[in-house]
Motif scaffolding. Structure first.
Motif, mmCIF file in Angstrom:
data_model
loop_
_atom_site.group_PDB
_atom_site.id
_atom_site.type_symbol
_atom_site.label_atom_id
_atom_site.label_comp_id
_atom_site.label_asym_id
_atom_site.label_seq_id
_atom_site.Cartn_x
_atom_site.Cartn_y
_atom_site.Cartn_z
ATOM 1 N N ASP A 28 2.310 1.390 -5.524
ATOM 2 C CA ASP A 28 2.629 -0.075 -4.565
ATOM 3 C C ASP A 28 1.365 -0.522 -3.800
ATOM 4 O O ASP A 28 1.059 -1.220 -3.980
ATOM 5 N N ARG A 29 0.561 0.295 -4.602
ATOM 6 C CA ARG A 29 -1.112 -0.288 -3.716
ATOM 7 C C ARG A 29 -1.309 -1.412 -5.116
ATOM 8 O O ARG A 29 -2.096 -2.758 -4.805
ATOM 9 N N VAL A 30 -0.862 -0.988 -6.070
ATOM 10 C CA VAL A 30 -1.583 -1.799 -7.309
ATOM 11 C C VAL A 30 -1.017 -3.280 -7.005
ATOM 12 O O VAL A 30 -1.138 -4.661 -7.388
ATOM 13 N N THR A 77 -1.137 6.736 -15.219
ATOM 14 C CA THR A 77 -1.178 5.233 -15.677
ATOM 15 C C THR A 77 -0.445 4.587 -14.652
ATOM 16 O O THR A 77 1.083 4.493 -14.864
ATOM 17 N N VAL A 78 -0.580 3.286 -14.507
ATOM 18 C CA VAL A 78 -0.105 2.313 -13.544
ATOM 19 C C VAL A 78 -0.553 0.914 -14.662
ATOM 20 O O VAL A 78 -1.320 0.711 -15.906
ATOM 21 N N PRO A 82 -8.404 -1.951 -9.034
ATOM 22 C CA PRO A 82 -9.758 -2.070 -8.766
ATOM 23 C C PRO A 82 -10.066 -0.381 -8.825
ATOM 24 O O PRO A 82 -9.529 0.825 -8.914
ATOM 25 N N PRO A 83 -11.336 -0.229 -8.629
ATOM 26 C CA PRO A 83 -12.193 0.856 -9.175
ATOM 27 C C PRO A 83 -12.254 2.203 -8.383
ATOM 28 O O PRO A 83 -11.845 3.118 -8.739
ATOM 29 N N THR A 84 -11.638 1.914 -7.030
ATOM 30 C CA THR A 84 -10.875 2.990 -5.742
ATOM 31 C C THR A 84 -10.129 2.136 -5.366
ATOM 32 O O THR A 84 -9.974 1.098 -4.946
ATOM 33 N N VAL A 85 -8.907 3.663 -5.338
ATOM 34 C CA VAL A 85 -7.413 2.575 -4.485
ATOM 35 C C VAL A 85 -7.306 3.870 -3.417
ATOM 36 O O VAL A 85 -6.794 5.366 -3.373
ATOM 37 N N PRO A 140 7.373 -13.370 -11.860
ATOM 38 C CA PRO A 140 7.219 -12.496 -13.427
ATOM 39 C C PRO A 140 6.649 -11.260 -13.919
ATOM 40 O O PRO A 140 6.379 -11.194 -14.616
ATOM 41 N N VAL A 141 6.641 -10.391 -12.631
ATOM 42 C CA VAL A 141 5.965 -9.039 -13.245
ATOM 43 C C VAL A 141 7.618 -7.408 -12.951
ATOM 44 O O VAL A 141 7.562 -7.919 -12.106
ATOM 45 N N VAL A 142 6.824 -6.914 -13.563
ATOM 46 C CA VAL A 142 6.895 -5.485 -13.662
ATOM 47 C C VAL A 142 6.480 -4.604 -13.397
ATOM 48 O O VAL A 142 5.811 -4.115 -14.344
ATOM 49 N N VAL A 143 6.436 -4.090 -11.553
ATOM 50 C CA VAL A 143 5.215 -3.294 -11.780
ATOM 51 C C VAL A 143 6.098 -1.578 -12.307
ATOM 52 O O VAL A 143 6.648 -1.102 -11.791
ATOM 53 N N TYR A 144 4.872 -0.923 -12.579
ATOM 54 C CA TYR A 144 5.543 0.785 -13.296
ATOM 55 C C TYR A 144 4.151 1.705 -13.050
ATOM 56 O O TYR A 144 3.241 1.458 -12.881
ATOM 57 N N ALA A 145 4.413 3.069 -12.833
ATOM 58 C CA ALA A 145 3.314 3.822 -12.746
ATOM 59 C C ALA A 145 4.238 5.397 -13.410
ATOM 60 O O ALA A 145 5.494 6.141 -13.420
#
Length: 364
Positions: free
Chosen positions: A346-348, A236-237, A173-176, A299-304
């Motif tokens: 977490d939000r993404v 960076t997410v 999203p443009p704004t989180v 099947p996803v790995v989320v990182y930031a």
């Protein structure tokens, strides 16, 4: 001398006329006829015995009448059951009930046995129906369980293709809004400043991290860079879509948890530095804090990974889990960079799960 005709007869002389009998002569009783009991003259009714014996038929022979008993007959002892002076013991009558007669709706007689059989059949039908309902409920629960598992498999497979079907503004999203995501529960707002083209994983990770992620493969990598409201920090997410199945994702998650791979500084993901933005100087030396989350339902790995926007270098980067602890004193923890990385990741991830739910919902 002879008596005078007009004189009274001598009372002392014997009479030639036989005396008149005072009783009627009793005719002789025929042979074989039993003596009769004296006739009763009372009008009172006699009590009927509980089980009277039938009186024998009297024989009539030679036309003789037995209506009266001879006086010289031998007296017969009276039966106590016929005597008014005898204390007879009352006997309870034996009562038997016949089968009740039933009637149907047309007022026709119906046997009670038929109704009993009808009720038995009705009870048996109810038992069969109840067992059928219970079996149906059990079968339904099995079917629901099977459909639930099939739904999970469908959601897992559907989430693997979101990288090319979900718009960028929905994925990043443009704004989180980050309510309570900052230090001490402070609110955070992140603004997107750059989106990297979807690509492979060749230059996105350090060699050790790329080796750790190799078992699940790399199908696509999506990245975006955000900054906070003061433009003091950049983050960076990324979303790494793997080629693995659910079992491989669970295995990778267990390895990261058991070996604490998400806390090793030599396994940090790399940032995306977009030219012409406040993140232009955000390179490997500016990484301050990071987080890596391996999902097991997709099947996803989320990182930031986060750092300062002024391109300052960091000598001791700290994982987000440690930088968010109360009492942490190093620079990334004091600046809240651990909250920046963890809060935005977490939000993404939540946005990704909403996209998965929307893609698997069937229209009603």
């Amino acid at each position: 001398m002879p008596a005078h005709p007009g004189a009274a007869p001598d009372s002392a002389a014997p009479s030639s006329v036989p005396p008149r009998p005072t009783r009627r002569p009793v005719p002789p009783r025929p042979v074989g006829v039993p003596a009769e009991a004296p006739s009763e003259t009372t009008r009172r009714l006699r009590p009927i015995p509980a089980d009277p014996a039938p009186a024998p038929a009297r024989e009539r022979r030679h036309g003789s009448s037995t209506s009266s008993a001879p006086e010289n007959a031998t007296p017969v002892s009276p039966n106590p059951a016929f005597s008014w002076s005898t204390q007879s013991v009352p006997q309870r009558p034996v009562v038997t009930f016949g089968e009740p007669e039933r009637y149907d709706e047309s007022a026709r007689p119906r046997s009670f046995g038929l109704r009993v059989r009808g009720r038995t059949v009705a009870v048996a039908a109810c038992v069969v129906l109840g067992l059928g309902l219970i079996g149906g409920a059990v079968t339904g629960s099995w079917l629901i369980g099977d459909s639930g598992e099939a739904g999970e498999r469908g959601a897992f497979a559907a989430s693997g293709s979101l990288w090319h079907s979900v718009p960028v503004d929905q994925m990043f999203p443009p704004t989180v809004q980050g309510r309570g995501a900052g230090p001490g529960g402070a609110d955070r707002i992140w603004t997107r400043i750059a989106v990297a083209p979807d690509s492979g994983c060749a230059d996105a990770f350090d060699p050790l991290l790329r080796r750790a992620l190799a078992p699940v493969g790399c199908q696509r990598l999506l990245r975006a860079t955000y900054t906070d409201a003061t433009q003091s920090y950049v983050t960076t997410v990324g979303l790494l879509f793997t080629k693995a199945d659910a079992a491989a994702m669970r295995s990778l998650d267990a390895r990261f948890t058991d070996e604490r791979l998400d806390r090793r500084s030599d396994l940090m993901p790399r940032p995306y530095a977009a030219k012409g933005t406040v993140a232009a100087g955000f390179g490997d030396e500016q990484r301050a804090s990071w987080t890596v989350s391996v999902l097991t339902d997709a099947p996803v790995v989320v990182y930031a990974v986060s750092g300062w926007a002024d391109a300052r270098t960091v000598d001791e980067p700290q994982p987000a889990a440690e930088a968010m602890r109360s009492g942490a004193t190093n620079a990334p923890a004091q600046a809240g960079l651990g909250h920046e990385a963890k809060g935005l990741a977490d939000r993404v991830e939540r946005s990704l799960r909403k996209s998965v739910t929307s893609s698997t919902e069937q229209p009603s």
